[in-house]
Design a protein around this motif. Sequence first.
Motif, PDB file in Angstrom:
ATOM      1  N   GLU A 146      17.962  67.524 -21.337  1.00 24.76           N
ATOM      2  CA  GLU A 146      16.789  66.987 -20.646  1.00 24.76           C
ATOM      3  C   GLU A 146      17.081  65.613 -20.037  1.00 24.76           C
ATOM      4  O   GLU A 146      16.610  65.299 -18.943  1.00 24.76           O
ATOM      5  CB  GLU A 146      15.618  66.916 -21.628  1.00 24.76           C
ATOM      6  N   GLY A 147      17.859  64.806 -20.741  1.00 24.11           N
ATOM      7  CA  GLY A 147      18.240  63.520 -20.170  1.00 24.11           C
ATOM      8  C   GLY A 147      19.074  63.680 -18.923  1.00 24.11           C
ATOM      9  O   GLY A 147      18.871  62.978 -17.927  1.00 24.11           O
ATOM     10  N   ILE A 148      20.010  64.618 -18.970  1.00 25.75           N
ATOM     11  CA  ILE A 148      20.839  64.872 -17.787  1.00 25.75           C
ATOM     12  C   ILE A 148      19.982  65.412 -16.653  1.00 25.75           C
ATOM     13  O   ILE A 148      20.151  65.015 -15.490  1.00 25.75           O
ATOM     14  CB  ILE A 148      21.981  65.846 -18.137  1.00 25.75           C
ATOM     15  N   ALA A 149      19.039  66.306 -16.971  1.00 21.96           N
ATOM     16  CA  ALA A 149      18.136  66.837 -15.938  1.00 21.96           C
ATOM     17  C   ALA A 149      17.332  65.719 -15.293  1.00 21.96           C
ATOM     18  O   ALA A 149      17.126  65.710 -14.067  1.00 21.96           O
ATOM     19  CB  ALA A 149      17.206  67.889 -16.546  1.00 21.96           C
ATOM     20  N   LEU A 150      16.881  64.770 -16.106  1.00 18.19           N
ATOM     21  CA  LEU A 150      16.089  63.653 -15.590  1.00 18.19           C
ATOM     22  C   LEU A 150      16.875  62.838 -14.579  1.00 18.19           C
ATOM     23  O   LEU A 150      16.398  62.568 -13.468  1.00 18.19           O
ATOM     24  CB  LEU A 150      15.623  62.772 -16.747  1.00 18.19           C
ATOM     25  N   ILE A 151      18.108  62.438 -14.925  1.00 20.96           N
ATOM     26  CA  ILE A 151      18.844  61.574 -13.994  1.00 20.96           C
ATOM     27  C   ILE A 151      19.472  62.367 -12.850  1.00 20.96           C
ATOM     28  O   ILE A 151      19.883  61.770 -11.851  1.00 20.96           O
ATOM     29  CB  ILE A 151      19.904  60.725 -14.720  1.00 20.96           C
ATOM     30  N   THR A 152      19.530  63.698 -12.988  1.00 19.87           N
ATOM     31  CA  THR A 152      19.953  64.517 -11.852  1.00 19.87           C
ATOM     32  C   THR A 152      18.861  64.541 -10.791  1.00 19.87           C
ATOM     33  O   THR A 152      19.122  64.337  -9.598  1.00 19.87           O
ATOM     34  CB  THR A 152      20.268  65.949 -12.307  1.00 19.87           C
ATOM     35  N   ALA A 153      17.629  64.784 -11.229  1.00 24.07           N
ATOM     36  CA  ALA A 153      16.501  64.849 -10.296  1.00 24.07           C
ATOM     37  C   ALA A 153      16.052  63.475  -9.823  1.00 24.07           C
ATOM     38  O   ALA A 153      15.655  63.300  -8.674  1.00 24.07           O
ATOM     39  CB  ALA A 153      15.318  65.565 -10.956  1.00 24.07           C
ATOM     40  N   ARG A 154      16.124  62.490 -10.738  1.00 24.60           N
ATOM     41  CA  ARG A 154      15.637  61.139 -10.437  1.00 24.60           C
ATOM     42  C   ARG A 154      16.639  60.096 -10.917  1.00 24.60           C
ATOM     43  O   ARG A 154      16.422  59.431 -11.933  1.00 24.60           O
ATOM     44  CB  ARG A 154      14.271  60.924 -11.090  1.00 24.60           C
ATOM     45  N   PRO A 155      17.763  59.939 -10.221  1.00 23.69           N
ATOM     46  CA  PRO A 155      18.751  58.938 -10.646  1.00 23.69           C
ATOM     47  C   PRO A 155      18.191  57.528 -10.685  1.00 23.69           C
ATOM     48  O   PRO A 155      18.724  56.667 -11.400  1.00 23.69           O
ATOM     49  CB  PRO A 155      19.872  59.080  -9.615  1.00 23.69           C
ATOM     50  N   ASP A 156      17.108  57.273  -9.945  1.00 19.14           N
ATOM     51  CA  ASP A 156      16.495  55.948  -9.954  1.00 19.14           C
ATOM     52  C   ASP A 156      15.889  55.585 -11.302  1.00 19.14           C
ATOM     53  O   ASP A 156      15.603  54.416 -11.563  1.00 19.14           O
ATOM     54  CB  ASP A 156      15.412  55.862  -8.873  1.00 19.14           C
TER      55      ASP A 156
END
Length: 211
Positions: A146-156
């Motif tokens: 989930e953390g990886i998914a978060l920064i994949t979709a929203r690197p900001d």
Amino acid sequence: MTTPHEEFDRQLQVLTDLGYPALTGLSPTDFTAALQPLRDLTSSAPAEQGEDHIPFVLVVARTATGTPIDAHTAMGHTALGSHRGFSDIDADDLARFRPVESVTIPGGLGYLLHDIDTGSAYLNVTPADAAASLTARGRTGLTVAEGIALITARPDMLRKNKCFSLLASRCGDKRVPALWISQRRPKLGWCWNGNPHTWLGSASAGARVEP
């Protein structure tokens, strides 16, 4: 203003452009069709509230055959600008990090994570204390996926001095996986459960949602 459906479509396109259909063993058309039922579930996500909070993230959890997406590979698909992400945990060790007992991951190819906060309120708070606080508030930490998914979709959402632990993945020892910035690149590493860091909070979410 971007609507929830528009944001879902954007996130799905990001994953498609990064090659996630091939990672799951599906064609782009079948990949989109498999995840499309999640689109209508975005409307029930809370609105964005401040710089730490986003309404939802699309998490691709498994391949078409049910195998978990390899976290090492997924980290290589993250980036801050032109700087690709990486894992500082070797592949065999990283595979040992599983969702904690209190967390149930929805079945199927993917799901939505609702009501995500990157946890600046927990800067300089130990992961152990942050986990207790979040549980008392009825919230859940994030898994590695989930953390990886978060920064994949929203690197900001991965920001200098406001990075975050992933409390919902553990491997039986006192290590807690975390995402931070190293040499301008997203990095997946770990910190100790009892150690606070001024630059490291604890991310959380309100719910995991499936059709």
